[in-house]
Design an enzyme around this catalytic site. Sequence first.
Site, PDB file in Angstrom:
ATOM      1  N   ALA A 181     -26.520  14.419   0.466  1.00  0.00           N
ATOM      2  CA  ALA A 181     -27.626  15.154  -0.083  1.00  0.00           C
ATOM      3  C   ALA A 181     -28.734  15.341   0.670  1.00  0.00           C
ATOM      4  CB  ALA A 181     -27.908  14.432  -1.787  1.00  0.00           C
TER       5      ALA A 181
ATOM      6  N   ARG B  18     -14.090  20.471   6.024  1.00  0.00           N
ATOM      7  CA  ARG B  18     -15.097  20.606   7.072  1.00  0.00           C
ATOM      8  C   ARG B  18     -14.569  20.494   8.246  1.00  0.00           C
ATOM      9  NH1 ARG B  18     -19.149  16.509   3.935  1.00  0.00           N
ATOM     10  NH2 ARG B  18     -17.338  15.489   3.358  1.00  0.00           N
TER      11      ARG B  18
ATOM     12  N   LYS C 215     -33.113  26.022   8.619  1.00  0.00           N
ATOM     13  CA  LYS C 215     -33.117  24.678   9.053  1.00  0.00           C
ATOM     14  C   LYS C 215     -32.335  24.501  10.442  1.00  0.00           C
ATOM     15  CE  LYS C 215     -29.255  22.797   6.612  1.00  0.00           C
ATOM     16  NZ  LYS C 215     -28.666  22.368   7.915  1.00  0.00           N
TER      17      LYS C 215
ATOM     18  N   GLY D 143       0.992  -1.060  -0.028  1.00  0.00           N
ATOM     19  CA  GLY D 143      -0.253  -0.008  -0.051  1.00  0.00           C
ATOM     20  C   GLY D 143       0.761   1.364   0.177  1.00  0.00           C
TER      21      GLY D 143
END
Length: 320
Positions: A232, A100, A200, A42
Site C-alpha cells: 500500500a 508481477r 512518480k 506438508g
Amino acid sequence: MNLHGKDIKIFSANSNKPVATGIATALGLPLGKSDVTHFADGEINMHIGESVRGSDVFVVQSTCKPVNDHIMELLIMIDAFKRASAGRITAVMPYFGYARQDRKAKARDPISAKLVADLITTAGADRVLTMDLHAPQIQGFFNIPVDHLLSTPLLAAYFSRSFTAAEKDNVTIVSPDLGSVARTRRFAEKFDAPLAIIDKRRPKANVSEVMNIIGDVRDRNVILVDDMIDTAGTLCHAATALIEVGGAKEVYACATHGVLSDPAIERIEESPIKELILLDTIPLEEKARCRKIKQVSVAPVFAEAIARIYEDKPVSPLFV
C-alpha cells in the site's frame, strides 16, 4: 443444469471457498464434493467425492498467500480431475499469483508467470478464467484459451451507487502511476468523469516517491484506481499527494486484488483515504480487517462467465 449432454460441476480448493460457494449458489448448483488436506510432512492430499466422468469441471482457486501451497493444490486437483476422465477442466483463478514476474527486469531473472502458466497447462487444464492480470500479456503465456475478466464494471458500479448525482459531477478518477493509466481511463469513461495521473519515481522495490500530479483535482473528490494493493505504499503516498499537493477534497480508492502484505493495513489506517473498495478475489485475513476497507463479491461475474463458457457463448459482453 444439463445442456448439450454433459453436466457442469464447481469445485474448490482451500484458498477462496466463499467465492466458490457464491459461484455455485449463483448457478443454482451444489459445490462439488472434494477434500484437499495435507500430510504430516506438508505434502498435499486430494480426494474427489463424486464422479466427474465427462463433466465440465470448474476448479476455483485463487493462488494467493501461501502462494506456492495454493498453486500446488490447484495443480494436483487438475491432475486428479484429468485422471478421473473429466470432459473439460477450467482453472478459475480470481487472483493469479506470480503475475508481477512477467518479464526479465534484470539479467538472469526468471519469468515466473510463464512457468506457472506452463505448469497449469501441463497439469491438464483446458482453459483458464481469471480477472485483472497484472500484465494482460500473460494471456499469451498460455497455449490454452484464457478468459480475462475486468473489474472495472464492478468497481465503477459500486461508486455509482455510492455517490449522488451532484457528487458525481465533482469526481475525478486518478491513476496512481503511469502503468495503471489504461485501466483508470476505462474506469473514467464508465463513470463519465475526468482523468488525472500521478507521475512518480520508484527508487527501489516497495518504495515510491510522488513527483507530480497531471490533471486538476483541487476541491474535488477523487477515486484512485489500481489493480493490486500489496504493501500500500504507492496508494497511500498518492492519496497524501492528492490532498497536500493537489488540494483534493476527499480521497477514495479501489483495487481488484487486496494482497495487503505488512505494513499495508497500518498505512491505510493512517492515510487520508476515506474508503477503500476491494474485490474478494483474495479473502481478507483477520489481521487485515480495517474500518476503511469494504469488499465487493466477484461471484456473480464469475458465475455468469462460467455459464457462458459452459453454453459456448461469448464472454466479451461482460466487459461492457
